[in-house]
Scaffold this motif. Structure first.
Motif, PDB file in Angstrom:
ATOM      1  N   ALA A 240       1.007  -1.312   0.076  1.00  0.00           N
ATOM      2  CA  ALA A 240      -0.022   0.128  -0.091  1.00  0.00           C
ATOM      3  C   ALA A 240       0.925   1.389  -0.090  1.00  0.00           C
ATOM      4  O   ALA A 240       1.857   1.484   0.645  1.00  0.00           O
ATOM      5  N   ILE A 241       0.564   2.254  -0.953  1.00  0.00           N
ATOM      6  CA  ILE A 241       1.397   3.313  -0.751  1.00  0.00           C
ATOM      7  C   ILE A 241       0.489   4.514  -0.521  1.00  0.00           C
ATOM      8  O   ILE A 241      -0.476   5.200  -1.058  1.00  0.00           O
ATOM      9  N   GLN A 242       1.113   4.836   0.816  1.00  0.00           N
ATOM     10  CA  GLN A 242       0.299   6.256   1.459  1.00  0.00           C
ATOM     11  C   GLN A 242       1.101   7.529   0.730  1.00  0.00           C
ATOM     12  O   GLN A 242       2.273   7.515   0.984  1.00  0.00           O
ATOM     13  N   PRO A 244       1.309  10.934   2.829  1.00  0.00           N
ATOM     14  CA  PRO A 244       1.054  11.954   4.160  1.00  0.00           C
ATOM     15  C   PRO A 244       1.032  13.461   3.542  1.00  0.00           C
ATOM     16  O   PRO A 244       1.181  13.572   2.331  1.00  0.00           O
ATOM     17  N   GLY A 245       0.844  14.149   4.670  1.00  0.00           N
ATOM     18  CA  GLY A 245       0.781  15.565   4.161  1.00  0.00           C
ATOM     19  C   GLY A 245       1.713  16.266   3.375  1.00  0.00           C
ATOM     20  O   GLY A 245       1.642  17.100   2.648  1.00  0.00           O
ATOM     21  N   GLU A 246       3.186  15.816   3.656  1.00  0.00           N
ATOM     22  CA  GLU A 246       4.289  16.431   2.836  1.00  0.00           C
ATOM     23  C   GLU A 246       4.167  16.024   1.258  1.00  0.00           C
ATOM     24  O   GLU A 246       5.003  16.555   0.662  1.00  0.00           O
ATOM     25  N   GLY A 247       3.466  15.120   0.984  1.00  0.00           N
ATOM     26  CA  GLY A 247       3.321  14.727  -0.407  1.00  0.00           C
ATOM     27  C   GLY A 247       4.229  13.795  -0.877  1.00  0.00           C
ATOM     28  O   GLY A 247       4.490  13.536  -2.066  1.00  0.00           O
ATOM     29  N   GLN A 248       4.779  13.057  -0.089  1.00  0.00           N
ATOM     30  CA  GLN A 248       5.922  12.232  -0.646  1.00  0.00           C
ATOM     31  C   GLN A 248       5.574  10.935  -0.273  1.00  0.00           C
ATOM     32  O   GLN A 248       5.289  10.293   1.004  1.00  0.00           O
ATOM     33  N   PRO A 249       5.380   9.830  -1.077  1.00  0.00           N
ATOM     34  CA  PRO A 249       4.793   8.621  -0.825  1.00  0.00           C
ATOM     35  C   PRO A 249       5.555   7.552   0.194  1.00  0.00           C
ATOM     36  O   PRO A 249       6.827   7.750   0.273  1.00  0.00           O
ATOM     37  N   ILE A 250       4.879   6.821   0.796  1.00  0.00           N
ATOM     38  CA  ILE A 250       5.509   5.747   1.852  1.00  0.00           C
ATOM     39  C   ILE A 250       4.840   4.475   1.100  1.00  0.00           C
ATOM     40  O   ILE A 250       3.608   4.493   1.459  1.00  0.00           O
ATOM     41  N   VAL A 251       5.712   3.535   0.658  1.00  0.00           N
ATOM     42  CA  VAL A 251       5.293   2.289   0.552  1.00  0.00           C
ATOM     43  C   VAL A 251       5.296   1.286   1.567  1.00  0.00           C
ATOM     44  O   VAL A 251       6.523   0.998   2.277  1.00  0.00           O
ATOM     45  N   LEU A 252       4.198   0.631   2.165  1.00  0.00           N
ATOM     46  CA  LEU A 252       4.242  -0.132   3.362  1.00  0.00           C
ATOM     47  C   LEU A 252       4.655  -1.676   2.967  1.00  0.00           C
ATOM     48  O   LEU A 252       4.178  -2.028   2.277  1.00  0.00           O
ATOM     49  N   MET A 253       5.731  -2.016   3.857  1.00  0.00           N
ATOM     50  CA  MET A 253       6.263  -3.362   3.507  1.00  0.00           C
ATOM     51  C   MET A 253       5.971  -4.376   4.644  1.00  0.00           C
ATOM     52  O   MET A 253       5.121  -4.322   5.171  1.00  0.00           O
ATOM     53  N   ALA A 254       6.714  -5.228   4.553  1.00  0.00           N
ATOM     54  CA  ALA A 254       6.524  -6.600   5.441  1.00  0.00           C
ATOM     55  C   ALA A 254       6.164  -6.335   6.973  1.00  0.00           C
ATOM     56  O   ALA A 254       5.109  -6.985   7.153  1.00  0.00           O
TER      57      ALA A 254
END
Length: 738
Positions: A240-242, A244-254
């Motif tokens: 899942a690619i969140q 957040p407010g700063e607009g830089q994606p975070i990919v959730l891993m294992a």
């Protein structure tokens, strides 16, 4: 007895993982599991394990382990890691049958961030909530909920030894460039305007250094939310690619958290989870949107490939069909060496082709000879320590050092000119052999060159300062003496690429044809640490060759009192024969060659009364000076070189005999002994023999009794030859060669 894996070194992030702790996410328990599910499944499938069998996950920090108590089999798959078995490089996707004491070392290689070590059997670790997957933040699973550490021991229950021997795993699906990652948009892509979704897909995104097993952080264009960046927290899947407010994606891993409260613009498809996981910090990626149907189809195709089984080809191919060999051009693999800029070469302790000539020759004494322009071949003639020398230096910055047919014709003429002037020839090798495809012109030029060089009756020295492969290596092998720069130079019939194609072995050039390899084959080769040492060694050899420049004859019969005390009274005590040689030679004028590998026989050249003399001596301080197959082969080659160069020979004898045993007979001990006896019997130049302590009848026929004058020290046995006082040895040897 059950095998045990003992961890010798574990970098950060080495953990035990199975397919994950399923069904507990709603209770706030993270599944954990492998970062690269496909590589994890591949390693297990290669061994016939169940797909969720516990394996070791290895990050960029690496892992080293050994096997204790009983043999074991492992399979390793994942990123392109550097893997060695007992110090020898093996492929990054490999099945290994490990004997007790075998050591496997895994370190970061050219690409990839994770790899998996699966075991044929079951690791003895207790599951927690039905899984052994390690989640270090919560202390769940694995070995006491922790990452593996140096000294940890992992028992293996129900060990199996698969039918396949060690081999390369045929798993092409692991070659997955991470540049493009496929995603399914959503579930909250409607929180972003269409242009922001397009910006997300276009990227590019750089993988941040902040990532770990929990999440990968991406850096790139700032994404704007259309509907705000807070949502009611909901469950999150791996990939899942969140945003957040700063607009830089975070990919959730294992090791992701169970829920998240940021909009998820997309989700990485299952088939590409490992592709993304293998990206390293600094790698650049972009995303491609696909449908759910495509994601399912790709995932199903991966599973079908695994279910079909994984072929395993031998780690080292030893059976060659005629069709296989005839389908190869065994001269391939010699072109393609990357040229280095001058600054890069200097940082590595290497010199340019012109700088090598500057070091070899006396100051401003050499001239460049005309050749083809531009050419990878620099031909020069000048003076080294006052004597005339011809040198050919390869320029790797021109066509990778490769020679054309015209270059080879120029070099053949160059060799003939040096021979006519009775000048030594030095080949400074660094580069490929041929610049063009083999054709009648290049083959004819190579044959003419090898013929001219092979028949040259002058000292020939070949120096491997880099690659010396294929026909080039054969030319170098025709030289009288070889010098190889350790870890840098090598001489071999084929380079690493060709060797891997033919035998499946992953080896560096020096591992194939470095100084140690040639020394073991009894070649007349010297190992030196860098370019300057190699060129200094050339000058040293030239100084003791015939007609060695401005040599001042030294006919003084200096006494050497130390020789009276050198040989011990006890027959089993040792001494260094080189002390005798330095005492006999003109001051400081003994040069030992090929000292590595077979140190129990000493060969070299000395100046004696200003003239060049070859020396063949037993070395009592190493293996008692015994003669084995390797020593005999080395001695034979040396005597042949002395004969070809019209150099007189001194043999210094203190030898208990030939080394017996099955290994020696298999190595051709008697054949090598006969070969040495023949070349000594036919030796055309003056010869002297000095017996210092012991010479059996067996050795007498080898070291030259019946050929030339024989001297013996008073304590030597048997009582044959003329007895001389040790400290007067130089006087007698000078007189004997006069």
């Amino acid at each position: 007895m059950e095998p045990v894996l003992r961890v010798l070194m574990a970098g950060p992030g080495v953990t035990l993982q199975d397919s994950g702790r399923q069904g507990y996410l709603r209770f706030g328990v993270t599944p954990a599991g492998p970062m690269d599910p496909l590589a994890f499944a591949t390693a297990n499938r290669a061994l016939g394990n169940a797909p969720d069998t516990t394996a070791i996950e290895v990050g960029l920090g690496g892992l080293e382990f050994t096997v204790e108590t009983a043999a074991a089999t492992v399979a390793i798959a994942g990123g392109d890691f550097a893997i060695t078995l007992d110090g020898r490089r093996v492929p990054s996707a490999v099945l290994l049958r490990l004997e007790v004491g075998s050591t496997v070392k895994i370190t970061a290689g050219p690409a990839g961030a994770w790899c998996y070590v699966a075991i044929a059997g079951r690791l003895l670790v207790s599951p927690m909530l039905g899984s052994t997957a390690t989640h270090t933040r919560s202390g769940f699973g694995g070995l006491d909920g922790k990452a593996l550490a140096t000294g940890d021991r992992l028992g293996i229950a129900e060990p199996r030894m698969p039918e396949a021997a060690s081999g390369i795993l045929e798993a092409p699906w692991l070659d997955r460039p991470s540049a493009v990652i496929r995603v399914v948009l959503g579930p909250q892509d409607d929180y972003f305007a269409p242009d922001q979704v397009s910006a997300f897909l276009a990227g590019p995104w750089t993988v941040s250094t902040k990532g770990d097993r929990m999440a990968y952080f991406l850096e790139g264009p700032k994404l704007r939310h259309e509907e705000g960046f807070n949502i009611v927290s909901d469950g999150v899947a791996m990939g899942a690619i969140q945003v957040p407010g700063e607009g830089q994606p975070i990919v959730l891993m294992a090791d992701r958290q169970p829920t998240g409260g940021y909009p998820k613009i997309a989700t990485v498809i299952g088939a590409d989870l490992g592709r993304l996981a293998q990206a390293r910090a600094g790698d650049t990626i972009r995303f491609e949107a696909v449908t759910v149907e495509t994601a399912v189809a790709v995932r199903r195709a991966d599973m079908e490939r695994l279910d079909a089984g994984i072929a395993c080809t031998p780690l080292r191919r030893t059976d060659f069909s005629s069709a296989f060999l005839l389908g190869l051009n065994l001269a391939d693999g010699v072109v393609g060496k990357t040229a280095l800029a001058s600054d890069d070469r200097h940082a590595l302790g290497r010199l340019t082709a012109h700088e090598r000539l500057d070091v070899l020759f006396d100051d401003a004494t050499f001239d460049l000879l005309p050749g083809m322009v531009p050419s990878a071949l620099i031909l020069a003639a000048g003076r080294a320590d006052g004597r005339r020398v011809y040198a050919a230096s390869r320029d790797i910055t021109v066509r990778g050092g490769a020679l054309t047919a015209g270059d080879m014709r120029d070099l053949a003429a160059f060799v003939e000119r040096a021979t006519a002037e009775h000048a030594p020839i030095v080949l400074l090798c660094d580069g490929a052999a041929l610049a063009t495809e083999e054709n009648a012109e290049t083959v004819a030029a190579m044959v003419a060159l090898q013929s001219a060089f092979g028949q040259a009756g002058v000292p020939r020295i070949a120096v491997a300062l880099g690659a010396c492969i294929g026909p080039d290596a054969l030319l170098a092998a025709l030289a009288d003496f070889m010098i190889i720069v350790t870890g840098q130079g090598f001489m071999a019939s084929g380079g690493p690429a060709l060797v891997q194609t033919v035998t499946n072995e992953i080896l560096t050039g020096p591992e194939i044809g470095g100084a140690a390899i040639h020394a073991a084959a009894a070649s007349l080769v010297d190992a030196v640490p860098h370019d300057i040492a190699a060129l200094a060694r050339v000058r040293e050899l030239l100084d003791v060759m015939p007609d060695g420049g401005a040599v001042v004859p030294d006919g003084k019969a200096r006494a050497a009192p130390s020789l009276d005390r050198l040989v011990p009274h006890g027959p089993t005590e040792v001494y260094d024969v080189r002390e005798i040689l330095f005492a006999i030679a003109d001051e400081g004028a003994f040069v030992e060659i090929a000292a590595e590998g077979t140190a129990h026989v000493v060969i070299g050249f000395m100046r004696l009364g200003g003239s060049s003399v070859g020396v063949l001596a037993n070395q009592p301080s190493v293996l008692g000076g015994v003669l084995d197959a390797a020593a005999l082969a080395k001695a034979t080659r040396f005597v042949e070189r002395c004969a070809a160069l019209s150099i007189p020979l001194l043999t210094v004898v203190d030898c208990p005999g030939l080394l017996p045993g099955l290994a020696q007979e298999k190595a051709g001990l008697l054949h090598h002994a006969a070969a040495l006896s023949r070349v000594l019997a036919r030796f055309p130049q003056p010869r002297l023999t000095l017996i210092t302590r012991n010479m059996t009848g067996q050795v007498a026929g080898l070291m030259g009794i019946g050929q030339g004058k024989i001297y013996r020290w008073p304590s030597a046995v048997p009582d044959i030859g003329e007895t001389i006082i040790p400290h007067e040895t130089r006087r007698w040897i000078l007189a004997g060669f006069a």
